[in-house]
Structure formats: structure tokens, C-alpha cells
Design a protein around this motif. Sequence first.
Motif, PDB file in Angstrom:
ATOM      1  N   UNK A 122       0.845  -1.196   0.000  1.00 40.22           N
ATOM      2  CA  UNK A 122       0.000   0.000   0.000  1.00 40.22           C
ATOM      3  C   UNK A 122       0.881   1.246   0.000  1.00 40.22           C
ATOM      4  N   UNK A 123       0.950   1.922  -1.131  1.00 38.44           N
ATOM      5  CA  UNK A 123       1.827   3.091  -1.298  1.00 38.44           C
ATOM      6  C   UNK A 123       1.419   4.262  -0.409  1.00 38.44           C
ATOM      7  N   UNK A 124       0.174   4.298   0.058  1.00 41.85           N
ATOM      8  CA  UNK A 124      -0.283   5.401   0.908  1.00 41.85           C
ATOM      9  C   UNK A 124       0.485   5.493   2.222  1.00 41.85           C
ATOM     10  N   UNK A 125       1.010   4.380   2.690  1.00 35.86           N
ATOM     11  CA  UNK A 125       1.716   4.358   3.965  1.00 35.86           C
ATOM     12  C   UNK A 125       3.220   4.596   3.829  1.00 35.86           C
ATOM     13  N   UNK A 126       3.746   4.489   2.632  1.00 39.13           N
ATOM     14  CA  UNK A 126       5.196   4.616   2.432  1.00 39.13           C
ATOM     15  C   UNK A 126       5.767   5.951   2.905  1.00 39.13           C
ATOM     16  N   UNK A 127       5.094   7.097   2.673  1.00 33.11           N
ATOM     17  CA  UNK A 127       5.666   8.362   3.153  1.00 33.11           C
ATOM     18  C   UNK A 127       5.842   8.418   4.674  1.00 33.11           C
TER      19      UNK A 127
END
Length: 118
Positions: A65-70
Motif C-alpha cells: 500500500x503506497x499510501x503508507x510509504x511516506x
Amino acid sequence: MSTDTDRRTAFITGLRDLAAFLEANPELPAPKASTLVTYFPDHATDAEMCAEIDRIAALCGTGIDADFLPYGHYVTTLSFGPVRYEATAILADARARHDALMSYHGCVTPDTNQTTAA
């Protein structure tokens, strides 16, 4: 001594027992919000923890899930209606930011003298 297999079996049994209990007691309310079951890999290098989450994602047929990467969280999820299985690695930079923030815990005390505006 408890093994991973023992913990896994106990967890699955507990989930089944909870489901059976709720089904047998319809007067009990179910949670209104979704329920999250989270697995965290053992602390290791970021690469090792990400590899573990990648392995789990492959088993689940899900992606990262790219939303959590930052935020420094490497996450994969699989939903079963309102119940979600999540595997999360909290990477070193995110843990360091959290530790720095928590180093202030207890050092700042809010002013508890409240005045009412007239």
C-alpha cells in the motif's frame, strides 16, 4: 515453551471462539468500525522486514500500500468484509522519528489554569 505453531493455533481458535460466541449471542452488538488484525515482523534491517512483508503480500495476492510509504510503514492488507488482515513493517527512519518525538514525553506540562472569557 510456546512455539509459533502454538501461538498461531491459539489465535485461530480464539477467532473462531469469538465468532461462535457472537453468533450464539445476537443481543451483543458487533463493532461499528472495521476490525484490524496486524502482524509486525521481528525487528531486523529494513530490507529484511520489507522482504517479509513482500512474502506475505505474495501469499495473500496483494500489493504494498503506497499510501503508507511516506510515513515509513511498509504495509500489505487483505480485507474480509469489515475485518482486515494487515502485515506492517515500521522502517528505521519512522522508528527514529517516533523515538525522537517520545523523548519529549513528560517534559511539557499543559497549563491547567483555565479562565473563562467574560
